[in-house]
Structure formats: C-alpha cells, structure tokens
Design a protein around this motif. Structure first.
Motif, PDB file in Angstrom:
ATOM      1  N   PRO A 120       0.811  -1.229   0.000  1.00 52.20           N
ATOM      2  CA  PRO A 120       0.000   0.000   0.000  1.00 52.20           C
ATOM      3  C   PRO A 120       0.846   1.283   0.000  1.00 52.20           C
ATOM      4  O   PRO A 120       0.337   2.348   0.363  1.00 52.20           O
ATOM      5  CB  PRO A 120      -0.762  -0.125   1.313  1.00 52.20           C
ATOM      6  CG  PRO A 120       0.260  -0.748   2.243  1.00 52.20           C
ATOM      7  CD  PRO A 120       1.049  -1.716   1.390  1.00 52.20           C
ATOM      8  N   ILE A 121       2.123   1.213  -0.369  1.00 50.69           N
ATOM      9  CA  ILE A 121       3.023   2.368  -0.294  1.00 50.69           C
ATOM     10  C   ILE A 121       2.884   3.241  -1.546  1.00 50.69           C
ATOM     11  O   ILE A 121       2.972   2.732  -2.676  1.00 50.69           O
ATOM     12  CB  ILE A 121       4.494   1.914  -0.141  1.00 50.69           C
ATOM     13  CG1 ILE A 121       4.623   0.935   1.032  1.00 50.69           C
ATOM     14  CG2 ILE A 121       5.393   3.127   0.054  1.00 50.69           C
ATOM     15  CD1 ILE A 121       4.166   1.477   2.357  1.00 50.69           C
ATOM     16  N   ASN A 122       2.663   4.530  -1.343  1.00 51.32           N
ATOM     17  CA  ASN A 122       2.549   5.445  -2.477  1.00 51.32           C
ATOM     18  C   ASN A 122       3.887   5.672  -3.155  1.00 51.32           C
ATOM     19  O   ASN A 122       4.954   5.558  -2.538  1.00 51.32           O
ATOM     20  CB  ASN A 122       1.978   6.796  -2.017  1.00 51.32           C
ATOM     21  CG  ASN A 122       0.474   6.774  -1.890  1.00 51.32           C
ATOM     22  OD1 ASN A 122      -0.218   6.097  -2.646  1.00 51.32           O
ATOM     23  ND2 ASN A 122      -0.052   7.515  -0.925  1.00 51.32           N
ATOM     24  N   GLY A 123       3.810   6.019  -4.440  1.00 56.62           N
ATOM     25  CA  GLY A 123       4.992   6.303  -5.232  1.00 56.62           C
ATOM     26  C   GLY A 123       5.154   7.784  -5.520  1.00 56.62           C
ATOM     27  O   GLY A 123       4.841   8.627  -4.677  1.00 56.62           O
ATOM     28  N   ALA A 124       5.617   8.107  -6.745  1.00 54.24           N
ATOM     29  CA  ALA A 124       6.124   9.444  -7.027  1.00 54.24           C
ATOM     30  C   ALA A 124       5.444  10.183  -8.171  1.00 54.24           C
ATOM     31  O   ALA A 124       5.929  11.237  -8.575  1.00 54.24           O
ATOM     32  CB  ALA A 124       7.623   9.353  -7.316  1.00 54.24           C
ATOM     33  N   PHE A 125       4.324   9.691  -8.700  1.00 56.15           N
ATOM     34  CA  PHE A 125       3.575  10.480  -9.674  1.00 56.15           C
ATOM     35  C   PHE A 125       2.794  11.544  -8.913  1.00 56.15           C
ATOM     36  O   PHE A 125       1.567  11.528  -8.815  1.00 56.15           O
ATOM     37  CB  PHE A 125       2.634   9.599 -10.492  1.00 56.15           C
ATOM     38  CG  PHE A 125       3.318   8.692 -11.480  1.00 56.15           C
ATOM     39  CD1 PHE A 125       4.513   9.067 -12.084  1.00 56.15           C
ATOM     40  CD2 PHE A 125       2.764   7.471 -11.815  1.00 56.15           C
ATOM     41  CE1 PHE A 125       5.141   8.232 -12.999  1.00 56.15           C
ATOM     42  CE2 PHE A 125       3.384   6.632 -12.728  1.00 56.15           C
ATOM     43  CZ  PHE A 125       4.581   7.006 -13.319  1.00 56.15           C
ATOM     44  N   CYS A 126       3.546  12.461  -8.316  1.00 60.82           N
ATOM     45  CA  CYS A 126       2.979  13.513  -7.477  1.00 60.82           C
ATOM     46  C   CYS A 126       4.034  14.618  -7.379  1.00 60.82           C
ATOM     47  O   CYS A 126       5.109  14.516  -7.968  1.00 60.82           O
ATOM     48  CB  CYS A 126       2.604  12.977  -6.094  1.00 60.82           C
ATOM     49  SG  CYS A 126       3.976  12.194  -5.212  1.00 60.82           S
ATOM     50  N   GLU A 127       3.721  15.653  -6.632  1.00 61.95           N
ATOM     51  CA  GLU A 127       4.621  16.800  -6.586  1.00 61.95           C
ATOM     52  C   GLU A 127       5.675  16.718  -5.488  1.00 61.95           C
ATOM     53  O   GLU A 127       6.753  17.298  -5.630  1.00 61.95           O
ATOM     54  CB  GLU A 127       3.790  18.084  -6.441  1.00 61.95           C
ATOM     55  CG  GLU A 127       2.961  18.350  -7.690  1.00 61.95           C
ATOM     56  CD  GLU A 127       2.032  19.541  -7.556  1.00 61.95           C
ATOM     57  OE1 GLU A 127       1.675  20.116  -8.591  1.00 61.95           O
ATOM     58  OE2 GLU A 127       1.658  19.888  -6.418  1.00 61.95           O
ATOM     59  N   PHE A 128       5.389  16.016  -4.402  1.00 64.96           N
ATOM     60  CA  PHE A 128       6.346  15.909  -3.301  1.00 64.96           C
ATOM     61  C   PHE A 128       6.358  14.483  -2.753  1.00 64.96           C
ATOM     62  O   PHE A 128       5.321  13.823  -2.689  1.00 64.96           O
ATOM     63  CB  PHE A 128       5.991  16.870  -2.155  1.00 64.96           C
ATOM     64  CG  PHE A 128       6.009  18.323  -2.530  1.00 64.96           C
ATOM     65  CD1 PHE A 128       7.198  19.048  -2.507  1.00 64.96           C
ATOM     66  CD2 PHE A 128       4.845  18.971  -2.905  1.00 64.96           C
ATOM     67  CE1 PHE A 128       7.214  20.399  -2.847  1.00 64.96           C
ATOM     68  CE2 PHE A 128       4.851  20.317  -3.246  1.00 64.96           C
ATOM     69  CZ  PHE A 128       6.040  21.034  -3.223  1.00 64.96           C
ATOM     70  N   VAL A 129       7.538  14.011  -2.366  1.00 57.98           N
ATOM     71  CA  VAL A 129       7.656  12.720  -1.673  1.00 57.98           C
ATOM     72  C   VAL A 129       8.586  12.893  -0.480  1.00 57.98           C
ATOM     73  O   VAL A 129       9.416  13.807  -0.433  1.00 57.98           O
ATOM     74  CB  VAL A 129       8.221  11.612  -2.595  1.00 57.98           C
ATOM     75  CG1 VAL A 129       7.314  11.365  -3.780  1.00 57.98           C
ATOM     76  CG2 VAL A 129       9.643  11.930  -3.042  1.00 57.98           C
ATOM     77  N   ALA A 130       8.450  11.971   0.487  1.00 54.49           N
ATOM     78  CA  ALA A 130       9.354  11.934   1.638  1.00 54.49           C
ATOM     79  C   ALA A 130      10.162  10.644   1.577  1.00 54.49           C
ATOM     80  O   ALA A 130       9.640   9.588   1.212  1.00 54.49           O
ATOM     81  CB  ALA A 130       8.558  12.001   2.939  1.00 54.49           C
ATOM     82  N   ILE A 131      11.448  10.744   1.934  1.00 57.54           N
ATOM     83  CA  ILE A 131      12.322   9.581   1.942  1.00 57.54           C
ATOM     84  C   ILE A 131      13.378   9.776   3.025  1.00 57.54           C
ATOM     85  O   ILE A 131      13.729  10.926   3.355  1.00 57.54           O
ATOM     86  CB  ILE A 131      12.992   9.363   0.558  1.00 57.54           C
ATOM     87  CG1 ILE A 131      13.644   7.984   0.449  1.00 57.54           C
ATOM     88  CG2 ILE A 131      14.019  10.450   0.289  1.00 57.54           C
ATOM     89  CD1 ILE A 131      12.674   6.856   0.262  1.00 57.54           C
ATOM     90  N   GLN A 132      13.877   8.685   3.582  1.00 58.22           N
ATOM     91  CA  GLN A 132      14.964   8.810   4.550  1.00 58.22           C
ATOM     92  C   GLN A 132      16.160   9.512   3.904  1.00 58.22           C
ATOM     93  O   GLN A 132      16.487   9.270   2.747  1.00 58.22           O
ATOM     94  CB  GLN A 132      15.351   7.439   5.087  1.00 58.22           C
ATOM     95  CG  GLN A 132      14.298   6.860   6.031  1.00 58.22           C
ATOM     96  CD  GLN A 132      14.595   5.431   6.421  1.00 58.22           C
ATOM     97  OE1 GLN A 132      14.662   4.558   5.568  1.00 58.22           O
ATOM     98  NE2 GLN A 132      14.793   5.192   7.711  1.00 58.22           N
ATOM     99  N   SER A 133      16.808  10.360   4.672  1.00 55.72           N
ATOM    100  CA  SER A 133      17.837  11.244   4.136  1.00 55.72           C
ATOM    101  C   SER A 133      18.946  10.498   3.405  1.00 55.72           C
ATOM    102  O   SER A 133      19.412  10.942   2.344  1.00 55.72           O
ATOM    103  CB  SER A 133      18.440  12.076   5.277  1.00 55.72           C
ATOM    104  OG  SER A 133      19.483  12.904   4.805  1.00 55.72           O
ATOM    105  N   ASP A 134      19.373   9.340   3.937  1.00 57.01           N
ATOM    106  CA  ASP A 134      20.492   8.650   3.297  1.00 57.01           C
ATOM    107  C   ASP A 134      20.084   7.909   2.031  1.00 57.01           C
ATOM    108  O   ASP A 134      20.934   7.372   1.320  1.00 57.01           O
ATOM    109  CB  ASP A 134      21.188   7.690   4.274  1.00 57.01           C
ATOM    110  CG  ASP A 134      20.258   6.630   4.847  1.00 57.01           C
ATOM    111  OD1 ASP A 134      19.048   6.898   4.942  1.00 57.01           O
ATOM    112  OD2 ASP A 134      20.745   5.542   5.201  1.00 57.01           O
ATOM    113  N   PHE A 135      18.795   7.892   1.713  1.00 55.94           N
ATOM    114  CA  PHE A 135      18.341   7.320   0.452  1.00 55.94           C
ATOM    115  C   PHE A 135      18.017   8.417  -0.569  1.00 55.94           C
ATOM    116  O   PHE A 135      17.473   8.127  -1.638  1.00 55.94           O
ATOM    117  CB  PHE A 135      17.125   6.423   0.670  1.00 55.94           C
ATOM    118  CG  PHE A 135      17.484   5.032   1.135  1.00 55.94           C
ATOM    119  CD1 PHE A 135      18.804   4.668   1.372  1.00 55.94           C
ATOM    120  CD2 PHE A 135      16.506   4.074   1.323  1.00 55.94           C
ATOM    121  CE1 PHE A 135      19.143   3.396   1.794  1.00 55.94           C
ATOM    122  CE2 PHE A 135      16.823   2.786   1.744  1.00 55.94           C
ATOM    123  CZ  PHE A 135      18.159   2.443   1.974  1.00 55.94           C
ATOM    124  N   ALA A 136      18.361   9.656  -0.243  1.00 53.90           N
ATOM    125  CA  ALA A 136      18.299  10.763  -1.193  1.00 53.90           C
ATOM    126  C   ALA A 136      19.747  11.102  -1.552  1.00 53.90           C
ATOM    127  O   ALA A 136      20.463  11.717  -0.769  1.00 53.90           O
ATOM    128  CB  ALA A 136      17.597  11.970  -0.581  1.00 53.90           C
TER     129      ALA A 136
END
Length: 345
Positions: A120-136
């Motif tokens: 049920p995890i949302n993806g990125a066809f959107c304007e903003f996403v959140a991710i753990q810092s070390d995975f950015a």
C-alpha cells in the motif's frame, strides 16, 4: 512549506485521476523532495493494466512511480538543514535496517521493506515525496533530472552485473533490448566486458542497442544463440524461450541472471545447468548501488538521457502508462510540474 499537492492516483485498473492530497509529513530522519522527473517502469504499466503485480494487489487508490529525482525542499528534525536545495536521485525504498537480511547488507531482501508504488506504499507520480535522508543521493549538476531519475533502473543493471561477476574481458549475453536490456548492455561495457551480445525480435530496438552498449545484436527468431559460450547471461525479456536459449549459451561455471518479469513458472534446461554447473539466480531490486550509478552517469560511461523517448505531465499519467508499447518508444518520463502554472497551495 506547502500543505497540499497534486497527485495522479490509480483508482483501479485502467483508471488514473489527478487529485489534491496532503503533502506527506516528515519523520525526523527524512527529507521532503519536490519531484522533478519520474520514469515509467514496466511494473507501473502492469499495475495500470491489471491492478496487480504478482502477490501485490491494488486494493485502494495508490500513487505509482518509483524511478525519480528531485530537489530537497525541507528536512526532518534530525537532518542537516544544509541539505535543502540539493538535487538528488531517490532510492525509493525503506528497509527495516534491523532484520537478518538488512544486517547482512542485503536490505533489498528485507521482509518488511516499504517500496515506492508497491501496495500500500505510495509512489512518485505527485509533486512531493518523503524519503529517509540517506536514500536521497546528491547528484552533480552535470547529471540531468531525467538521468538522475533513471539511476533506479540503472541500479537494477548494476546489481545484475555485479552478481553475474561481469568484469574486464567478460563475454555477456543480454536477452531483450528494452530499457533494462539496453542499460544492462551499457553497464556491462562500463564494467569492462569485451563483448556484449543483445538479442531482440524487434529490429528497431536491436539497432538502438547497437548504438548504446551492444557490440553485437542478434534476432532470436533467426539466429541460434545457444552455442555462444558466454561468461554471463542476463535475461531482461521474461520470455521463456529467451531464458532457455540464454542459459544454454552459458559456458561451464558461468552465471545466468533472471531480471525480466515474465511467467511465474517456466521450464529450464536442467541438464545444461547441472552438467556445466551454471549458477542461475534471480535479481530483486538492488542494494548499495546509487553511488556507482551516479558515477557511471556523471563520467559518461552510461548514457541514460538517450533512452528518454516521451515526456508527459501529471495530468497525462494515463497516457504515459499506455504509450510505452507504441513503436519507437523506449523510456517514458513524467514531469509532475510540466504544464501546470497555477500558484502552489
């Protein structure tokens, strides 16, 4: 920060609607990313067409898209605020970090993985996403937004080539000249392979592969690949006949890696596997590949920009999910802010 954003939601198979939803809140170790580009993956298309991929079923509206890049616009309490403004390629997953697989460095096999665009995890066809810092992962300005997004499929290729032990002088066979196959071919060459043979029934795709990584291209409908004697075989097609021919093409003690998503069950040439002691394995995502991917792209050894054949805005996601099957298409990218100039909420 803005409180609301636009998102393309897969409501059910074949139906995508653009909605206004809340911007995801940040945990202390996360960053908020304004999405710049999102590649369309075959799994996105499968969810769109069928509402499921294997055991993962769309039971509620979900945002697809997991190949993405963007810019950090906010950070959680435990993240250095100097990261705001960084351009990043996103590794779209959240492992638990404490299970046996995570502690062994195989976090791609974490049983509690939260992976973008996997129900049920949302993806990125959107304007903003959140991710753990070390995975950015920060990218240099020489890497385009689109190439930074496509470091995700490049990571699949890196993981496959690493596990296939591709190195200097290797002879590699790749089945399928779609996006993953072409990226695998480029990656194998970057890893030092002296010969990369790519097979595909589509002449246009064979020609593209020959310009982007392959040293030889073959038509499996007419050319016999089973006697090639390659060091490594990577299947990027999911076609049973291609898998069988590819395994038969591997030399004794060689390696076959199955990347393509095809049939859940298929027959394999067991006698060849046993008598030659061929190692056969699957590839499930990746682990610790983004630094290598960024370097391959930044150095010019892998060209991801060349794969982009279509660009769409957020209101065109349904089209983006359909166009990939058309002749001449290779990699489709969605730009969430494309074509929309209204003031941000």
């Amino acid at each position: 920060m803005v409180a609301l954003m636009r998102a393309a939601l897969l409501e059910r198979a074949g139906v995508v609607e653009t909605s206004i939803i809340e911007v995801p809140p940040l945990d202390a170790d996360q960053v908020l990313i304004e999405v710049s580009a999102v590649g369309v993956c075959g799994s996105d298309v499968h969810y769109f067409e069928h509402g499921r991929v294997g055991p993962f079923v769309v039971e509620a509206p979900i945002i697809l898209g997991h190949e993405l890049s963007g810019t950090i616009v906010d950070v959680g309490a435990a993240v250095d605020r100097r990261r705001i403004g960084e351009r990043v390629a996103v590794e779209p997953q959240r492992p638990c970090r404490v299970c046996t697989q995570c502690k062994a460095g195989r976090y791609n096999l974490c049983p509690d993985m939260e992976f973008f665009a996997t129900p049920p995890i949302n993806g990125a066809f959107c304007e903003f996403v959140a991710i753990q810092s070390d995975f950015a992962h920060a990218v240099p300005d020489t890497v385009s937004d689109e190439a930074a997004a496509l470091i995700e499929p490049l990571s699949v290729a890196i993981w496959a080539c690493q596990r296939a032990q591709v190195g200097v002088g290797s002879r590699v066979l790749v089945a399928g000249a779609g996006p993953i196959g072409v990226i695998v071919a480029q990656t194998a060459r970057a890893f030092g392979a002296s010969e990369v043979i790519v097979t595909d029934v589509d002449a246009q795709r064979r020609a593209f592969a020959l310009e982007h990584g392959a040293t030889v291209v073959l038509d499996p409908a007419h050319d016999d690949v089973s006697t090639l004697g390659v060091d490594a075989f990577v299947d990027a097609s999911g076609v049973p006949s291609a898998v069988i021919a590819g395994i038969e093409a591997v030399r004794p003690a060689g390696i076959a890696m199955l990347v393509g998503l095809g049939h859940e069950m298929m027959a394999l040439p067991v006698s060849a596997i046993q008598s030659r002691e061929i190692w056969v394995s699957g590839v499930f995502r990746y682990a610790n590949t983004w630094p290598t991917g960024i370097e391959l792209v930044a150095s010019g050894r892998v060209n991801l920009d060349a794969l982009v054949s279509g660009r769409f805005g957020l209101d065109e996601v349904d089209r983006a999910l359909s166009v990939g099957r058309e002749p001449g298409q290779m990699k489709v990218v969605v730009h969430p802010w494309k074509g929309w100039n209204a003031a941000r909420t």
